[in-house]
Design an enzyme around this catalytic site. Structure first.
Site, short mmCIF file in Angstrom:
data_model
loop_
_atom_site.label_atom_id
_atom_site.label_comp_id
_atom_site.label_asym_id
_atom_site.label_seq_id
_atom_site.Cartn_x
_atom_site.Cartn_y
_atom_site.Cartn_z
N ASP A 76 0.89 -1.15 0.05
CA ASP A 76 0.06 0.06 -0.15
C ASP A 76 0.98 1.35 0.10
OD1 ASP A 76 -1.65 2.23 0.63
OD2 ASP A 76 -2.28 1.37 2.57
N LYS A 80 3.54 10.91 -4.10
CA LYS A 80 2.26 10.19 -4.87
C LYS A 80 1.40 11.38 -5.46
CE LYS A 80 -1.30 7.05 -3.42
NZ LYS A 80 -1.80 6.08 -2.65
N GLU A 122 -7.08 0.71 -4.83
CA GLU A 122 -6.98 0.56 -3.37
C GLU A 122 -8.80 0.37 -2.67
OE1 GLU A 122 -5.67 4.57 -2.18
OE2 GLU A 122 -3.84 4.14 -2.99
N ASP A 167 -12.86 6.22 2.53
CA ASP A 167 -11.50 6.29 2.86
C ASP A 167 -11.21 7.67 3.13
OD1 ASP A 167 -8.56 6.09 2.91
OD2 ASP A 167 -8.33 5.28 1.02
#
Ligand code: AMP
Length: 638
Positions: free
Chosen positions: A25, A87, A191, A213
């Site tokens: 992850d 990211k 994800e 999330d």
């Protein structure tokens, strides 16, 4: 070309090299690495028990780069060369990053000749977000090797998760980062899909899943739909700047007046080090409020001679963050509206991200969707655990094939007469591999054209053409003798590799194709529908093509033995055969299958006396040869 032998279709999973596949992850702030072990996914930690790897890499001027926890310490010492949040930058150009640019402490520049951003380290060096992520992934690989007691070199393969909204460029950049870190990516996994897998929702047949999330800096809502074991992302929405950090800020603001009264300064007037200390104090207090009705906000910075303490009730904190939580719920409603799904149609709501530990978040989600959300798994680990579950399947360690990604349409090659020989059928889980044997149809044929097609129809002309390749260099041989093995392999990302090899000569050819490229879901649906609509007609055409091919084979073999027919067949048998041959020659591949079958039966029957004559000949020759051998043997004996 016609089939001569066929082998079963085998999933590749069991044939890959041994060794665990990592589930990673790769987060904006932290990265986690997990593996499938003893029938369950497990998050790996370093010798001190710490599993979180800060997604930070530092590039000192005079030493090799460091990443993770070691780089965290360098953030204060060398902020310009210590890069976090890579990211957010992956696969992006400078123009896409106006908002980020203002918030990041390092300098973003446009990469020369490429519309990609780079980070200027201020000492003449530049690094790309891909290189930063590669350092973080390499650190994850090292941590995993330590935890598993093996050499990092033994860990070569990984499943890496990305947000569902990541586009091709961002996914490609993630893949590149892994390659730089020495990892082959078996699958880029969304994800939210990973979270659903961690809960085993696919096995329980939960059809519509909303994944909520809420992390430190970002919020993502994704709606997944399970179709025949495959999760598709129906819609996503989010906010790239909404998360636990905002809760911390709201809490700091709550104490701002008090702070000013006591130490004479507002939060924004503090120096950077004190501001960081205040942020940590707020985060600590927030976490305590997840478990208790009230908590102390304790802030002290001995260097600056500052000390402050206040007690905060959960209700005050909740009132302060309520508008933020409501924004996330509104995003979820948007996702449902986009997909035309009612809250009552949801089968499950899954919580991901550390900030879903805040009780208000749970309550609001439950209220909005009328059911308690799934929260049994640690929301910080659920994505990594799902990635490991998928890694277990891809490594062939976890039994029960998860149909995660499948071929949307069958893949095959065109054979003699325009029919399709399907090597990999629709809905086969990828990665997959299939081998089939073919041969030549004409004597002395030295090259074979392979036309690769995708679709459900029986005739190549009705399928989607993916490409062609020519296998050359086959030595001249009678038809049917060359053995051509055609191998199709599809990797986990759907890349199709076709290899053909003539076994006697070793002549080989290879081509790579991307079957799904440019096909939308509705195009796939249309192709399936047209296969249904034309099923009977297609079957007839395919039968006709096959029968016509067989007819040609019999015609050729009769023609080859014309002199035997002339010399050895009785008048009646000969004229019946010639008549049957005449009719057969007039037939075409478009003729109805029944007519072709009639012609083939008649020709085969009419050719029976010829077959008998040929057999007699062979037998007579064998007897003659044996006699000769006997004579010779006797001769030797004398
Ligand atoms: P993630 O990005 O998913 O790791 O989430 C990190 C965020 O979760 C940070 O803002 C943390 O402060 C927050 N967080 C972690 N644990 C808790 C907790 N017990 N209560 C509230 N927030 C938490």
């Amino acid at each position: 070309m016609s089939d001569s032998l066929s082998l079963p279709t085998l999933p590749v999973a069991g044939q890959q090299p041994a060794g665990p596949v990592l589930g990673i992850d790769l987060g904006t702030t932290n990265t986690l690495v997990a593996v499938w072990q003893d029938g369950a996914p497990r998050v790996l930690s370093d010798p001190s028990g710490e599993a979180l790897i800060p997604s930070i890499a530092s590039f000192p001027a005079d030493a090799p780069p460091v990443a993770g926890r070691n780089a965290l310490d360098r953030a204060r010492l060398d902020p310009e060369r210590t890069i976090h949040s890579a990211k957010r930058l992956l696969g992006k150009g400078l123009a896409d990053l106006e908002q980020e640019r203002r918030l990041l402490p390092f300098r973003l520049v446009e990469a020369e000749g490429r519309e990609r951003v780079e980070i200027d380290l201020g000492d003449g060096r530049r690094v790309s977000p891909v290189e930063v992520s590669a350092q973080v992934l390499a650190e994850a690989r090292r941590l995993a090797a330590g935890a598993l007691g093996c050499d990092p070199a033994e860990l070569e393969r990984a499943v890496i998760t990305v947000p569902a909204y990541f586009d091709d460029a961002q996914r490609q950049a993630t893949r590149e980062a892994a390659r730089l870190a020495g990892l082959e990516v078996l699958r880029i996994l969304n994800e939210p899909t990973a979270a659903a897998l961690a809960y085993g929702l696919d096995r329980r047949g939960a059809g519509r899943v909303l994944v909520y999330d809420l992390g430190g800096g970002t919020f993502d809502a994704s709606l997944l739909q399970l179709d025949e074991g495959v999760y598709r992302v129906l819609a996503t929405a989010g906010d790239t700047y909404l998360g636990g950090d905002d809760f911390d800020r709201a809490l700091s603001d709550l104490v701002a007046d008090d702070l000013e009264r006591r130490i004479g300064r507002r939060p924004q007037e503090l120096d950077p080090a004190a501001r960081t200390a205040l942020r940590f104090a707020a985060e600590r207090c927030k976490k305590e409020l997840s478990a208790a009705e009230e908590a102390d906000f304790v802030f002290h910075d001995p260097a600056a001679g500052l000390a402050f303490r206040a007690t905060i009730g959960r209700d005050r904190f909740e009132a302060a963050i309520r508008p933020l939580v409501e924004r996330t719920i509104e995003r979820c409603r948007q996702v449902l509206r986009d997909a035309g799904v009612e809250p009552a149609d949801l089968d499950q709501v899954v919580l991901v991200g550390g900030s879903t530990r805040v009780p208000l978040v749970r309550r609001q989600v439950e209220e909005a969707f009328g059911r308690p959300p799934a929260d049994a798994i640690d929301p910080d680990r659920v994505v990594a655990l799902g990635a490991a579950a998928q890694a277990g399947v891809l490594a062939g360690q976890s039994d029960g094939m998860l149909l995660l990604d499948v071929t949307p349409l069958s893949l095959g090659i065109e054979t003699m007469g325009g029919a399709v020989s399907k090597l990999i059928l629709r809905n086969t889980p990828v990665p997959a591999r299939a081998v089939e044997g073919f041969t030549t149809f004409v004597d002395g044929q030295t090259a074979v054209k392979l036309h690769i097609v995708q679709g459900e129809r029986e005739m190549a002309a009705d399928c989607r053409s993916l490409g062609e390749m020519i296998l050359r260099g086959i030595p001249p041989m009678p038809a049917g003798l060359p053995k051509i093995a055609v191998e199709f392999t599809i990797d986990a990302d759907g890349l199709l590799r076709v290899r053909a090899r003539e076994e006697r000569s070793g002549a080989a050819a290879e081509i790579e194709l991307r079957p799904k490229h440019g096909l939308t879901d509705s195009e796939v649906e249309n192709m399936l529908k047209s296969a249904w609509d034309h099923a009977q007609e297609d079957m007839d055409r395919r039968r006709s093509a096959d029968l016509h091919t067989q007819l040609q084979t019999v015609i050729r073999s009769v023609e080859k033995n014309a002199d035997v027919v002339r010399r050895e067949l009785a008048e009646a048998a000969r004229s019946r055969l010639e008549e049957a041959l005449e009719d057969a020659r007039e037939a075409g591949p478009e003729d109805p299958p029944d007519r072709l079958k009639g012609l083939l039966d008649e020709l085969e029957e009419a050719a029976y006396p010829l077959a008998e004559a040929l057999m007699n000949r062979v037998a007579a020759e064998a007897v003659a040869k044996r006699r000769l051998d006997e004579v010779l043997d006797n001769g030797k004996g004398v």
